[in-house]
Design an enzyme around this catalytic site. Sequence first.
Site, PDB file in Angstrom:
ATOM      1  N   ILE A  24      12.837  56.068  27.922  1.00 36.58           N
ATOM      2  CA  ILE A  24      14.199  56.606  27.796  1.00 36.58           C
ATOM      3  C   ILE A  24      15.143  55.909  28.784  1.00 36.58           C
ATOM      4  O   ILE A  24      16.219  55.435  28.410  1.00 36.58           O
ATOM      5  CB  ILE A  24      14.194  58.133  28.044  1.00 36.58           C
ATOM      6  CG1 ILE A  24      13.382  58.844  26.951  1.00 36.58           C
ATOM      7  CG2 ILE A  24      15.619  58.692  28.115  1.00 36.58           C
ATOM      8  CD1 ILE A  24      13.052  60.297  27.245  1.00 36.58           C
ATOM      9  N   SER A  70      15.380  65.325  31.631  1.00 37.55           N
ATOM     10  CA  SER A  70      13.923  65.198  31.796  1.00 37.55           C
ATOM     11  C   SER A  70      13.230  66.551  31.666  1.00 37.55           C
ATOM     12  O   SER A  70      12.887  66.969  30.550  1.00 37.55           O
ATOM     13  CB  SER A  70      13.600  64.505  33.117  1.00 37.55           C
ATOM     14  OG  SER A  70      14.084  65.245  34.209  1.00 37.55           O
ATOM     15  N   ARG A  71      13.067  67.257  32.745  1.00 31.59           N
ATOM     16  CA  ARG A  71      12.554  68.627  32.732  1.00 31.59           C
ATOM     17  C   ARG A  71      13.340  69.411  33.780  1.00 31.59           C
ATOM     18  O   ARG A  71      13.731  68.858  34.822  1.00 31.59           O
ATOM     19  CB  ARG A  71      11.057  68.676  33.069  1.00 31.59           C
ATOM     20  CG  ARG A  71      10.140  68.210  31.945  1.00 31.59           C
ATOM     21  CD  ARG A  71      10.134  69.158  30.734  1.00 31.59           C
ATOM     22  NE  ARG A  71       9.247  68.696  29.677  1.00 31.59           N
ATOM     23  CZ  ARG A  71       9.640  68.017  28.595  1.00 31.59           C
ATOM     24  NH1 ARG A  71      10.914  67.701  28.435  1.00 31.59           N
ATOM     25  NH2 ARG A  71       8.775  67.659  27.671  1.00 31.59           N
ATOM     26  N   GLU A  73      13.822  77.713  31.258  1.00 30.33           N
ATOM     27  CA  GLU A  73      14.215  77.712  29.830  1.00 30.33           C
ATOM     28  C   GLU A  73      13.190  78.375  28.914  1.00 30.33           C
ATOM     29  O   GLU A  73      13.515  78.777  27.791  1.00 30.33           O
ATOM     30  CB  GLU A  73      14.479  76.277  29.344  1.00 30.33           C
ATOM     31  CG  GLU A  73      13.241  75.404  29.259  1.00 30.33           C
ATOM     32  CD  GLU A  73      13.526  74.018  28.666  1.00 30.33           C
ATOM     33  OE1 GLU A  73      14.422  73.322  29.177  1.00 30.33           O
ATOM     34  OE2 GLU A  73      12.833  73.642  27.696  1.00 30.33           O
ATOM     35  N   HIS A  76      17.978  71.923  25.162  1.00 36.05           N
ATOM     36  CA  HIS A  76      16.820  71.028  24.984  1.00 36.05           C
ATOM     37  C   HIS A  76      16.859  70.387  23.581  1.00 36.05           C
ATOM     38  O   HIS A  76      15.881  70.454  22.836  1.00 36.05           O
ATOM     39  CB  HIS A  76      15.498  71.795  25.194  1.00 36.05           C
ATOM     40  CG  HIS A  76      14.374  70.904  25.640  1.00 36.05           C
ATOM     41  ND1 HIS A  76      13.452  71.269  26.592  1.00 36.05           N
ATOM     42  CD2 HIS A  76      14.030  69.642  25.262  1.00 36.05           C
ATOM     43  CE1 HIS A  76      12.585  70.286  26.755  1.00 36.05           C
ATOM     44  NE2 HIS A  76      12.923  69.284  25.968  1.00 36.05           N
ATOM     45  N   GLN A  77      18.004  69.812  23.288  1.00 35.10           N
ATOM     46  CA  GLN A  77      18.204  69.235  21.954  1.00 35.10           C
ATOM     47  C   GLN A  77      18.214  67.708  21.963  1.00 35.10           C
ATOM     48  O   GLN A  77      18.416  67.091  20.915  1.00 35.10           O
ATOM     49  CB  GLN A  77      19.527  69.741  21.358  1.00 35.10           C
ATOM     50  CG  GLN A  77      20.773  69.134  22.027  1.00 35.10           C
ATOM     51  CD  GLN A  77      22.080  69.571  21.405  1.00 35.10           C
ATOM     52  OE1 GLN A  77      22.566  70.652  21.697  1.00 35.10           O
ATOM     53  NE2 GLN A  77      22.662  68.732  20.562  1.00 35.10           N
ATOM     54  N   ALA A  78      18.018  67.109  23.147  1.00 39.83           N
ATOM     55  CA  ALA A  78      18.159  65.646  23.221  1.00 39.83           C
ATOM     56  C   ALA A  78      17.243  64.932  22.232  1.00 39.83           C
ATOM     57  O   ALA A  78      17.592  63.907  21.669  1.00 39.83           O
ATOM     58  CB  ALA A  78      17.893  65.164  24.644  1.00 39.83           C
TER      59      ALA A  78
HETATM   60  P1  NAD Z   1       8.023  57.259  30.279  1.00 43.69           P
HETATM   61  O1  NAD Z   1       6.647  57.629  30.709  1.00 43.69           O
HETATM   62  O2  NAD Z   1       8.203  56.127  29.340  1.00 43.69           O
HETATM   63  O3  NAD Z   1       8.930  56.957  31.573  1.00 43.69           O
HETATM   64  C1  NAD Z   1       8.948  57.780  32.703  1.00 43.69           C
HETATM   65  C2  NAD Z   1       9.232  56.886  33.912  1.00 43.69           C
HETATM   66  O4  NAD Z   1       9.407  57.734  35.041  1.00 43.69           O
HETATM   67  C3  NAD Z   1       8.065  55.930  34.227  1.00 43.69           C
HETATM   68  O5  NAD Z   1       8.539  54.602  34.312  1.00 43.69           O
HETATM   69  C4  NAD Z   1       7.544  56.432  35.554  1.00 43.69           C
HETATM   70  O6  NAD Z   1       7.029  55.399  36.383  1.00 43.69           O
HETATM   71  C5  NAD Z   1       8.817  57.066  36.142  1.00 43.69           C
HETATM   72  N1  NAD Z   1       8.565  57.956  37.266  1.00 43.69           N
HETATM   73  C6  NAD Z   1       7.480  58.719  37.529  1.00 43.69           C
HETATM   74  N2  NAD Z   1       7.628  59.343  38.724  1.00 43.69           N
HETATM   75  C7  NAD Z   1       8.821  58.948  39.227  1.00 43.69           C
HETATM   76  C8  NAD Z   1       9.523  59.240  40.412  1.00 43.69           C
HETATM   77  N3  NAD Z   1       9.012  60.045  41.350  1.00 43.69           N
HETATM   78  N4  NAD Z   1      10.746  58.655  40.587  1.00 43.69           N
HETATM   79  C9  NAD Z   1      11.257  57.818  39.657  1.00 43.69           C
HETATM   80  N5  NAD Z   1      10.627  57.505  38.520  1.00 43.69           N
HETATM   81  C10 NAD Z   1       9.433  58.067  38.296  1.00 43.69           C
HETATM   82  O7  NAD Z   1       8.662  58.585  29.695  1.00 43.69           O
HETATM   83  P2  NAD Z   1       9.942  58.739  28.761  1.00 43.69           P
HETATM   84  O8  NAD Z   1       9.555  58.681  27.348  1.00 43.69           O
HETATM   85  O9  NAD Z   1      11.015  57.846  29.248  1.00 43.69           O
HETATM   86  O10 NAD Z   1      10.318  60.280  29.065  1.00 43.69           O
HETATM   87  C11 NAD Z   1      10.632  60.728  30.377  1.00 43.69           C
HETATM   88  C12 NAD Z   1      10.655  62.241  30.403  1.00 43.69           C
HETATM   89  O11 NAD Z   1      11.745  62.714  29.618  1.00 43.69           O
HETATM   90  C13 NAD Z   1       9.429  62.909  29.759  1.00 43.69           C
HETATM   91  O12 NAD Z   1       8.354  63.007  30.679  1.00 43.69           O
HETATM   92  C14 NAD Z   1       9.956  64.262  29.378  1.00 43.69           C
HETATM   93  O13 NAD Z   1       9.760  65.177  30.436  1.00 43.69           O
HETATM   94  C15 NAD Z   1      11.458  64.024  29.198  1.00 43.69           C
HETATM   95  N6  NAD Z   1      11.882  64.160  27.782  1.00 43.69           N
HETATM   96  C16 NAD Z   1      12.873  65.031  27.472  1.00 43.69           C
HETATM   97  C17 NAD Z   1      13.286  65.177  26.154  1.00 43.69           C
HETATM   98  C18 NAD Z   1      14.393  66.109  25.763  1.00 43.69           C
HETATM   99  O14 NAD Z   1      14.532  66.426  24.569  1.00 43.69           O
HETATM  100  N7  NAD Z   1      15.223  66.557  26.682  1.00 43.69           N
HETATM  101  C19 NAD Z   1      12.656  64.433  25.150  1.00 43.69           C
HETATM  102  C20 NAD Z   1      11.653  63.537  25.502  1.00 43.69           C
HETATM  103  C21 NAD Z   1      11.268  63.399  26.831  1.00 43.69           C
END
Ligand code: NAD
Length: 335
Positions: free
Chosen positions: A155, A233-234, A263, A295-297
Amino acid sequence: MKVALFSCKAGEEGFFEACNKKYQQDLFFFQSPLTRQSTKLAKGFTAISVFVNDCLNEEVLEQLKKQGTQLITLRCAGYDHVDLEAANELKLHITYVPDYSPYAVAEHALALMLCLNRQLIASHEHVQQANFSLKGLMGFDMYGKTIGIVGTGKIGSILVKMLRGLGCQVLAVDPVVNPECIQLGAQYVDFDKMLENADIISLNCPLNSSTKYLINHNTLKKMKDGVMLINISRGAVLNTSDVIDALKSKKIAYLGIDVYEKEKGLFFEDHSEEGIHDETLSELLNLPNVLVTPHQAFYTREAMENISQVTLENIHCFEKGLPLKHELTTIVSGN
Ligand code: NAD
């Protein structure tokens, strides 16, 4: 195979039924989430499927195992809600969908930024009331601004590309450098340098022990006055109470969040009859320049199609004894 899908909402059934024409599984849709109490609904289902706020703690996993469940497919990319250690011990197979559409989520993060910056909600409300004045609607150019990107995975890296397209400078923070982001012109810096220099900070990392309350009273103090904070993210990556204090003191000028630390049981449901009984969220919603989405992203047509496809494909592979796609239990144990 009989499959129980928990937390099925917002038209998900339609996507699964369309995709299931190819796989012909016996699907049972439950709107209710998977909780300790509702685990009994899964009795007799070899495979179940769950979403982001379903409960997969040790107790629930043990109960599922006792009832005969062997495969749990997560219909999401985050897995912070799963006790993977317990799942491994119980020899439960757990799969997830890491890349159903990082574009959907990155685009939503950008939408939050632009909407907050250009006061689009207020503008729309004013115009509906025949108020065409520009008072209170001034924004700022995104061009030339410095954006802090925390987490440059799937992302975050798409967000970097979009922001570079707008002419922004990007300061990236991630323990793992993504060469694609370097190529795009992002500069990897330490967390404090990013905090001190970013005009906008976007959180795109998973929730884990290193990121819980990453944004708190101490880290907020280091940010520029008037910063914009975005979290897709979360919820628990930021401490909501500390963020409320920072909004009140104007340290944070804009907040856009798609996730909220409490949430569970609130998001994905219509509470318009009884209202919100969460004081923290109510306080947040009453502050200016705060935009909260439920949480609609992830929620685009393409993402829903991919989630159904990967989930049903994994169930099919499990049934036929074929290797599973994105098996979490194997990834985490390193097997
Ligand atoms: P991904 O695994 O491709 O990327 C996550 C990145 O975060 C990795 O590069 C990792 O090294 C980095 N990371 C880990 N710990 C870290 C820290 N302490 N500081 C900085 N960076 C750190 O995951 P993604 O697909 O990009 O998704 C990221 C998060 O987004 C998911 O884990 C999920 O919680 C959230 N998400 C939210 C929605 C939504 O609808 N809102 C949808 C999908 C994912």
